[in-house]
Design a protein around this motif. Structure first.
Motif, short mmCIF file in Angstrom:
data_model
loop_
_atom_site.label_atom_id
_atom_site.label_comp_id
_atom_site.label_asym_id
_atom_site.label_seq_id
_atom_site.Cartn_x
_atom_site.Cartn_y
_atom_site.Cartn_z
N GLU A 201 -1.77 -12.64 18.58
CA GLU A 201 -1.85 -11.34 17.93
C GLU A 201 -0.51 -10.92 17.33
O GLU A 201 -0.46 -10.19 16.34
CB GLU A 201 -2.31 -10.29 18.94
CG GLU A 201 -2.63 -8.95 18.34
CD GLU A 201 -3.28 -8.01 19.34
OE1 GLU A 201 -3.55 -6.86 18.97
OE2 GLU A 201 -3.50 -8.44 20.50
N ASP A 202 0.60 -11.42 17.93
CA ASP A 202 1.92 -10.99 17.48
C ASP A 202 2.78 -12.11 16.90
O ASP A 202 3.76 -11.85 16.21
CB ASP A 202 2.69 -10.35 18.65
CG ASP A 202 1.97 -9.13 19.20
OD1 ASP A 202 1.54 -8.29 18.39
OD2 ASP A 202 1.84 -9.04 20.44
N ASP A 203 2.45 -13.38 17.19
CA ASP A 203 3.31 -14.47 16.74
C ASP A 203 2.53 -15.78 16.81
O ASP A 203 1.37 -15.81 17.24
CB ASP A 203 4.56 -14.55 17.62
CG ASP A 203 5.73 -15.18 16.90
OD1 ASP A 203 5.53 -15.73 15.80
OD2 ASP A 203 6.85 -15.15 17.45
N ALA A 204 3.19 -16.87 16.42
CA ALA A 204 2.60 -18.21 16.48
C ALA A 204 3.40 -19.07 17.44
O ALA A 204 4.63 -18.93 17.53
CB ALA A 204 2.58 -18.84 15.10
N SER A 205 2.72 -19.94 18.14
CA SER A 205 3.38 -20.80 19.12
C SER A 205 3.90 -22.09 18.53
O SER A 205 4.61 -22.85 19.19
CB SER A 205 2.42 -21.11 20.27
OG SER A 205 1.26 -21.77 19.80
N THR A 206 3.55 -22.38 17.29
CA THR A 206 4.05 -23.55 16.58
C THR A 206 4.38 -23.11 15.15
O THR A 206 3.80 -22.13 14.66
CB THR A 206 2.98 -24.68 16.57
OG1 THR A 206 3.59 -25.92 16.21
CG2 THR A 206 1.84 -24.37 15.63
N PRO A 207 5.31 -23.76 14.49
CA PRO A 207 5.65 -23.32 13.12
C PRO A 207 4.45 -23.37 12.18
O PRO A 207 3.81 -24.41 12.01
CB PRO A 207 6.72 -24.32 12.70
CG PRO A 207 7.35 -24.77 13.98
CD PRO A 207 6.22 -24.82 14.97
N ILE A 208 4.15 -22.23 11.57
CA ILE A 208 3.10 -22.12 10.54
C ILE A 208 3.82 -21.78 9.24
O ILE A 208 4.55 -20.78 9.17
CB ILE A 208 2.08 -21.02 10.88
CG1 ILE A 208 1.54 -21.18 12.31
CG2 ILE A 208 0.95 -21.02 9.86
CD1 ILE A 208 0.69 -22.40 12.54
N LEU A 209 3.61 -22.59 8.22
CA LEU A 209 4.40 -22.47 6.99
C LEU A 209 3.49 -22.11 5.82
O LEU A 209 2.59 -22.86 5.47
CB LEU A 209 5.11 -23.79 6.71
CG LEU A 209 5.93 -24.30 7.91
CD1 LEU A 209 6.38 -25.73 7.68
CD2 LEU A 209 7.11 -23.39 8.18
N ASP A 210 3.75 -20.96 5.24
CA ASP A 210 2.99 -20.45 4.10
C ASP A 210 3.70 -20.87 2.83
O ASP A 210 4.82 -20.45 2.56
CB ASP A 210 2.90 -18.92 4.19
CG ASP A 210 1.99 -18.31 3.15
OD1 ASP A 210 2.11 -18.68 1.97
OD2 ASP A 210 1.17 -17.44 3.51
N MET A 211 3.04 -21.71 2.01
CA MET A 211 3.68 -22.30 0.85
C MET A 211 3.42 -21.54 -0.44
O MET A 211 3.72 -22.01 -1.53
CB MET A 211 3.22 -23.75 0.69
CG MET A 211 3.41 -24.62 1.93
SD MET A 211 5.14 -24.82 2.37
CE MET A 211 5.73 -25.71 0.95
N ARG A 212 2.83 -20.34 -0.33
CA ARG A 212 2.52 -19.54 -1.51
C ARG A 212 3.74 -18.72 -1.94
O ARG A 212 4.81 -18.80 -1.34
CB ARG A 212 1.34 -18.63 -1.21
CG ARG A 212 0.07 -19.36 -0.81
CD ARG A 212 -1.00 -18.39 -0.35
NE ARG A 212 -0.57 -17.62 0.82
CZ ARG A 212 -1.16 -16.51 1.25
NH1 ARG A 212 -2.20 -16.02 0.59
NH2 ARG A 212 -0.70 -15.90 2.32
N SER A 213 3.56 -17.90 -2.96
CA SER A 213 4.62 -17.00 -3.38
C SER A 213 4.79 -15.89 -2.34
O SER A 213 3.85 -15.59 -1.58
CB SER A 213 4.26 -16.37 -4.73
OG SER A 213 3.16 -15.47 -4.58
N PRO A 214 5.97 -15.25 -2.28
CA PRO A 214 6.14 -14.13 -1.36
C PRO A 214 5.12 -13.01 -1.58
O PRO A 214 4.66 -12.38 -0.62
CB PRO A 214 7.57 -13.65 -1.65
CG PRO A 214 8.28 -14.87 -2.14
CD PRO A 214 7.24 -15.60 -2.94
#
Length: 333
Positions: A201-214
């Motif tokens: 609900e507050d964070d991710a336990s492994t790196p999640i990478l969003d490759m879209r524009s800001p």
């Protein structure tokens, strides 16, 4: 998939042969003109899954070629031996998230590869106009199909090959007779449930990478007929274009990529990482770069935001929205 050591040794054999040929052949058959800047590239010198035009000249008979450009460009001029790998087949007939889970239908892609004379243990080089997203998505797709040979990116693509005086031909090549038998490797794929298992609900336990524009990441740029806009909770934004040297039309140098992904984004190769975008195409650039940088477990969320944006937090699919929310890495923005 074969292990990394097998692929590296295969690449080393081809590289040594290519270097010997290139030393006597000149630049793509021309000794009078200076080759284009991206004729040889730092990424090709460092990464197992990247080759440049010089290397390809010396190894053209030892690899199969897939052209990921649009059909008109392919028919107008292509590298000899290349077959077209349509983006519609990669995107529309490979995989999808359904109410019953993740489903894969590789038959059409397997048929296309068979028509190109490719079998699962063949070495393949994928090229586009330059170095961009459809090429890396093609490489990711072949990895997901369990391809056992080395699948490499031609850094700089057709543009550099042609500018360097490389041989070209026109029209469609004749269909070949081969049998491509995929054995799916879902270890390179992140399903919606895999992502949900690593996002709270507050964070991710492994790196999640969003490759879209800001702007897409923040939910300001709303794309598609979706229920919600923003980003997967805990995801870090790394716009895919930062990994590409736009002026040279090639990947950034290994040093620049390490600065972007390891130093500034704070990622570590010993962590599992998940990349996503809107439809998994842009995310394949991140998947590809991290694999070249030594990640043993990096996955592409096939459904990406086109899937996550239709889901509900009530079912554990958490998201965050709002301008300036989350973390944006903009080293080369």
């Amino acid at each position: 998939m074969s292990d990394r050591n097998t692929r590296t040794s295969r690449r080393a054999v081809l590289a040594s042969a290519g270097a010997a040929i290139a030393a006597t052949a000149g630049c793509l058959g021309s000794t009078d003109d200076e080759p284009p800047e991206a004729y040889t590239t730092p990424a090709a010198a460092e990464f197992d899954g990247v080759v440049d035009s010089q290397w390809l000249e010396g190894n053209l008979d030892d690899v199969h070629l897939l052209d990921a450009r649009d059909e008109e460009a392919f028919l107008d001029a292509r590298i000899p031996g290349a077959y077209h790998f349509p983006d519609s087949e990669m995107l529309d007939s490979y995989a999808e998230e359904t109410p019953d889970g993740f489903e894969v239908s590789p038959e059409v892609i397997a048929w296309t590869l068979s028509e190109a004379g490719i079998e699962t243990d063949d070495d393949v080089v994928v090229y586009g106009a330059e170095s961009n997203l459809w090429e890396t998505y093609a490489i990711y797709t072949l990895n997901a199909l369990g391809h056992e040979g080395q699948v490499s990116l031609l850094d700089g693509g057709y543009t550099v090959w042609d500018a360097g005086g490389g041989e070209t031909t026109t029209g469609s090549p004749e269909a070949q007779e081969a049998t491509y038998e995929p054995e799916l490797d879902t270890g390179v794929v992140a399903t919606r449930e895999f992502v949900a298992e690593n996002v709270g609900e507050d964070d991710a336990s492994t790196p999640i990478l969003d490759m879209r524009s800001p702007e897409e990441y923040w939910g300001v740029d709303e794309r598609g007929d979706l229920d919600r806009f923003g980003h997967v909770t805990g995801a870090t934004n790394l716009n895919f274009v930062q990994s590409i040297d736009g002026e040279a039309g090639r990947l950034r140098t290994p040093e620049e990529l390490e600065t972007l992904w390891i130093d500034d984004a704070g990622l570590s190769p010993d962590e599992t990482a998940v990349a996503y975008c809107q439809t998994a195409i842009r995310a394949s650039v991140g998947w590809f770069v991290l694999e070249q940088l030594g990640w043993e477990d990096v996955r592409n969320y096939e459904g990406s935001w086109a899937d996550w944006g239709t889901l509900s937090e009530d079912d554990g699919y958490y998201f965050t929205t709002g301008e300036d929310s989350g973390t944006v890495v903009d080293t080369f923005a």
